[in-house]
Design a protein around this motif. Structure first.
Motif, mmCIF file in Angstrom:
data_model
loop_
_atom_site.group_PDB
_atom_site.id
_atom_site.type_symbol
_atom_site.label_atom_id
_atom_site.label_comp_id
_atom_site.label_asym_id
_atom_site.label_seq_id
_atom_site.Cartn_x
_atom_site.Cartn_y
_atom_site.Cartn_z
ATOM 1 N N GLU A 66 0.846 -1.194 0.000
ATOM 2 C CA GLU A 66 0.000 0.000 0.000
ATOM 3 C C GLU A 66 0.883 1.246 0.000
ATOM 4 O O GLU A 66 1.874 1.309 0.731
ATOM 5 N N ILE B 239 0.386 5.027 0.898
ATOM 6 C CA ILE B 239 -0.642 5.818 1.601
ATOM 7 C C ILE B 239 -0.187 7.274 1.711
ATOM 8 O O ILE B 239 0.919 7.545 2.183
ATOM 9 N N SER C 54 -9.806 6.688 -1.749
ATOM 10 C CA SER C 54 -9.422 8.084 -1.563
ATOM 11 C C SER C 54 -10.568 8.914 -1.019
ATOM 12 O O SER C 54 -11.748 8.614 -1.247
ATOM 13 N N THR D 63 -5.012 6.127 -0.839
ATOM 14 C CA THR D 63 -4.215 4.904 -0.699
ATOM 15 C C THR D 63 -4.347 4.094 -1.979
ATOM 16 O O THR D 63 -5.456 3.756 -2.391
ATOM 17 N N SER E 142 -3.260 0.478 -3.659
ATOM 18 C CA SER E 142 -2.744 -0.810 -3.196
ATOM 19 C C SER E 142 -2.784 -1.857 -4.302
ATOM 20 O O SER E 142 -3.593 -1.755 -5.237
#
Ligand SMILES: Nc1ncnc2c1ncn2[C@@H]1O[C@H](COP(=O)(O)OP(=O)(O)OP(=O)(O)O)[C@@H](O)[C@H]1O
Ligand SMILES: [Mg+2]
Length: 341
Positions: free
Chosen positions: A270, A272, A326, A333, A335
Motif C-alpha cells: 500500500e 498511503i 481516496s 491509498t 494498493s
C-alpha cells in the motif's frame, strides 16, 4: 416462378390447394356415379393427404426454408456451401436474436475503440503542442536578441530545457505503454525482495519529497525481507509512479508511507498519502491515459496523465489489479498484491 413475398407464396399454395380440391370434387362425382365403396374413397382421401403433404412440404422447403437456411448459415458463420441441418424455426429465431445482440455489442466495442483512438490522438496532439510551443517561444526570443540579455538568457534556456524534459518523459511513457500493450516487452519474473525494492524507490525519491516537505517512509520498520515473484524493473516503476504521485499531490508537511501486509499467498503493498485526495466521480477514470483530475496542477508537476495507466498495465501483466481508496482533502491509498515467492 420466383417467389418474392409472403403474398406470392400464399397465392401459389392457394392455387395448388384449389387444384387438388377441384380434382377431389371431380373424382367424388365420378365415384358417386360409379357407386364405388367407402373404403376406396377413404384410400383416395389418404392419397390426396399424402400428395398435399408433399406439395406443401416442397413449397415451404423451396420458398421459405431455403431462405432461412441461408440466414442460418450466416448466423452460424458457415460458408454458403456448407450443409446445414434443417433448423427448427424456434432455434433460428433464438439464434438470430443472440446473433443480433452479439453483433450489436461488437459494433459498440468498435465504436468505443474508434472514439478512444480519436480521443487518444487529440490528447497526444495537445500534450505535444504545449511544450513544443513553449520551447519554440523561448528559443525565438533568445534568437531575436534575448541571448545577449543576461536577465533572461539563462532563465529561458532553462525553461526550454524543462519543456524538453517533459516531451522526453511523454515519449518514454508512450513507448512503455505501447510496448506493454503490444505484448512486445517480455516479462522477466524473478524472486524479488519487495521491501528492498521499495527502499530503493524511497531513496531515489527522497529529494523530490524533501523539496515538497513530504515525509517519505515505511509505515513501520520491516526487518525481514518479503519475497515476491515480480518483474523487478517494472514493479519498481509501479511503486515509483505511486510514490511520485503521493509527493506531487501531497500537502506540504504531509507524508507518504509504504506498508506491507503478509497474506496467505501474496503480499499486499500500500502507498498511503494524506494529500489532496481524489473525489469519487474521478476515481473510475483515473487509470485512463491522459486523465488528470486537476490538469494545471498535474502539468505544473510535469505530469502527462500516463503514470497510472502504466501502473495498471504493469500490474495486469502480473495478473494483479490496482486498487484505490481516496477521500477528497484527506488522502489517498493505492494498493496492489504480488504473489509470494
Ligand atoms: N496520490 C494522489 N493524490 C491525489 N490525486 C492523485 C494521486 N495520484 C494520482 N492523482 C490524480 O490522478 C491523475 C492521474 O495520475 P497519473 O499518475 O496517471 O498522471 P500524472 O501524475 O498527471 O502524470 P504522469 O504521467 O507524469 O504520472 C493525476 O493527474 C492526479 O489528478
Ligand atoms: Mg503521476
Amino acid at each position: 416462378m420466383k417467389i418474392k413475398s409472403a403474398k406470392q407464396a400464399a397465392l401459389l399454395t392457394a392455387l395448388i390447394g384449389s387444384l387438388v380440391a377441384a380434382l377431389l370434387c371431380g373424382f367424388m362425382l365420378l365415384f358417386a356415379v360409379a357407386g364405388i365403396s367407402l373404403w376406396l374413397m377413404a384410400a383416395f382421401v389418404a392419397l390426396v393427404f399424402v400428395a398435399v403433404y408433399f406439395v406443401a412440404n416442397w413449397t415451404i422447403e423451396r420458398f421459405v426454408y431455403q431462405k432461412i437456411k441461408v440466414i442460418y448459415r450466416v448466423i452460424q458463420g458457415r460458408g454458403s456451401e456448407a450443409a446445414v441441418d434443417s433448423p427448427a424455426l424456434d432455434d433460428v429465431q433464438m439464434e438470430a436474436e443472440e446473433w443480433a445482440d452479439k453483433k450489436q455489442s461488437e459494433i459498440q466495442a468498435l465504436e468505443n475503440q474508434a472514439q478512444f483512438r480519436r480521443d487518444f490522438i487529440g490528447n497526444l496532439a495537445h500534450e505535444l503542442r504545449t511544450p513544443l510551443f513553449s520551447i519554440q517561444g523561448y528559443l525565438d526570443t533568445l534568437i531575436e536578441g534575448g541571448i545577449e540579455d543576461p536577465k533572461i538568457n539563462y532563465e529561458y534556456l532553462n525553461r526550454a530545457d524543462k519543456n524538453l524534459e517533459r516531451l522526453t518523459v511523454l515519449v518514454k511513457e508512450l513507448d512503455e505503454i505501447s510496448t506493454i500493450e503490444s505484448g512486445r516487452g517480455s516479462m522477466n519474473s524473478v524472486k524479488t525482495d519487495i521491501v528492498a525494492l521499495c527502499a530503493d524507490v524511497i531513496a531515489l525519491s527522497e529529494l523530490s519529497a524533501k523539496k515538497k516537505k513530504i515525509k517519505l517512509e515505511f509505515a513501520k520498520q520491516y526487518d525481514k525481507s518479503l519475497m515476491v515473484i515480480a518483474d523487478r524493473d517494472r514493479i519498481q516503476q509501479v511503486v515509483t509512479n505511486l510514490v511520485i504521485n503521493a509527493i506531487h499531490y501531497g500537502k506540504p508537511d504531509g507524508s507518504c508511507k509504504i506498508r506491507f501486509s503478509d497474506m496467505p499467498s501474496n503480499i499486499l503493498v500500500e502507498v498511503i498519502d494524506d494529500g489532496i485526495g481524489i473525489s469519487e466521480k474521478d476515481i473510475p477514470r483515473l487509470f485512463e491515459r491522459f486523465y488528470r483530475v486537476d490538469k494545471s496542477r498535474s502539468r505544473n508537476q510535469g505530469g502527462t496523465g500516463l503514470g497510472l495507466s502504466i501502473v495498471k498495465h504493469i500490474l495486469e501483466l502480473h495478473g494483479q489489479a490496482i486498487n484505490v481508496y481516496s477521500k477528497k482533502d484527506v488522502g489517498t491509498t493505492f494498493s496492489f498484491t504480488l504473489d509470494k515467492a
